[in-house]
Scaffold this active site. Structure first.
Site, PDB file in Angstrom:
ATOM      1  N   ASP A  68      -8.044 -14.318  -4.703  1.00 60.36           N
ATOM      2  CA  ASP A  68      -7.279 -13.592  -3.637  1.00 60.36           C
ATOM      3  C   ASP A  68      -5.650 -13.655  -3.887  1.00 60.36           C
ATOM      4  OD1 ASP A  68      -5.979 -12.513  -1.519  1.00 60.36           O
ATOM      5  OD2 ASP A  68      -7.478 -12.940   0.135  1.00 60.36           O
ATOM      6  N   TYR A  98       3.888   2.138  -0.777  1.00 60.27           N
ATOM      7  CA  TYR A  98       3.349   1.858  -2.084  1.00 60.27           C
ATOM      8  C   TYR A  98       4.427   2.108  -3.077  1.00 60.27           C
ATOM      9  CZ  TYR A  98       0.098   2.657  -6.131  1.00 60.27           C
ATOM     10  OH  TYR A  98      -0.696   2.416  -7.330  1.00 60.27           O
ATOM     11  N   LYS A 111       5.608  -0.547  -6.006  1.00 61.45           N
ATOM     12  CA  LYS A 111       5.743  -0.723  -7.811  1.00 61.45           C
ATOM     13  C   LYS A 111       7.014  -0.496  -8.418  1.00 61.45           C
ATOM     14  CE  LYS A 111       1.055  -0.388  -7.697  1.00 61.45           C
ATOM     15  NZ  LYS A 111       0.478  -1.479  -8.357  1.00 61.45           N
TER      16      LYS A 111
END
Ligand SMILES: NC(=O)c1ccc[n+]([C@@H]2O[C@H](COP(=O)([O-])OP(=O)(O)OC[C@H]3O[C@@H](n4cnc5c(N)ncnc54)[C@H](OP(=O)(O)O)[C@@H]3O)[C@@H](O)[C@H]2O)c1
Length: 244
Positions: free
Chosen positions: A60, A167, A171
């Protein structure tokens, strides 16, 4: 010559699973990283049934103890790592429906924190834990699975991108990590690149992607098997370099 060892995070499904399959077919020993033991074991078993050397590794990326345990296990069992694919990623909003994502002016800071925790902080944790093992490889490769949505280009010829603040920002930050690690590792055999796999049908986007996971994984795997003359500190897609 022993087989190359590749660790792919988030490899129980989607692009990570298909990347593990491609690298396994290349003859690598693939370490199927997954946070769910059940899903990870199943994915590794599926690949093993295809004749590939695939082994589940519990990982994880947001859990420091799990990251440390994975590095210790890989060191004990293999002594080194040749390929690290930082693939595990989330979108904290419904990426299948960009309209459902709040505009930047009303996005919850918690959504940004969530995206950064997995997609950026997790990559730092895993990379730093695995780097001592990658430095023992004659040709270490780190592939950060980024996205065209992380590009900051304002070139009008670029297709419009959905404005998913958590998001997209994660990135862009991941791309910054690529440049930072490539800078530190310049002059070593370890290459670090970001890749944009393209819009692929996976759970991440409710299977609305227009490309197959195998097509996206081919881009990722390509950066994992780069020759010594290949780039480092680059942002690559199937069509060549992606503008930062
Ligand atoms: N699909 C696309 O069009 C597209 C385009 C550009 C970039 N990407 C990137 O490609 C990567 C893979 O995405 P995908 O499309 O294959 O999505 P996916 O099918 O949803 O797979 C995501 C994988 O990441 C794992 N993951 C999430 N959080 C994790 C954590 N804390 N620790 C370990 N694993 C974790 C998931 O595990 P669980 O099964 O346990 O949730 C799953 O295995 C992501 O980084 C994504 O941003 C995808």
């Amino acid at each position: 010559m022993t087989a190359q060892i590749a660790l792919i995070t988030g490899a129980n499904k989607g692009l990570g699973f298909e990347t593990a399959r491609i690298l396994g077919r290349e003859g690598m020993t693939v370490l199927v990283g997954a946070r769910s033991a059940d899903l990870g074991e199943k994915a590794a078993a599926t690949l093993a049934e295809e004749g590939l050397d695939a082994r589940f590794v519990h990982l994880d990326v947001t859990d420091a103890a799990s990251v440390e345990a994975a590095a210790k296990r890989i060191e004990a069992e293999h002594g080194r790592l040749d390929v690290l694919v930082n693939n595990a990623g989330i979108t904290p909003t419904d990426a299948s429906d960009p309209a459902s994502s709040p505009p930047p002016s009303s996005v919850s800071p918690d959504l940004v924190r969530m995206a950064l925790e997995t997609n950026v902080v997790g990559v730092v944790a895993v990379t730093n834990a695995m780097l001592p093992l990658l430095r023992r490889s004659p040709a270490g490769r780190i592939v950060n699975v980024s996205s065209n949505l992380g590009s900051l280009t304002t070139d009008p010829s670029t297709p419009p991108r959905p404005n998913l603040l958590p998001y997209n920002t994660s990135k862009t930050a991941l791309n910054a990590l690529t440049v930072a690690y490539a800078g530190e590792l310049a002059g070593t055999p370890v290459k670090v690149n970001s890749v944009a796999p393209g819009f692929c049908a996976t759970d991440l986007n409710g299977h609305t992607g227009t490309r197959t996971p195998a097509q996206g994984a081919a881009v990722i795997a390509g950066a994992a098997v780069l020759g010594d003359d290949g780039p480092t500190g680059a942002f690559i897609s199937e069509d060549g370099p992606v503008p930062w």
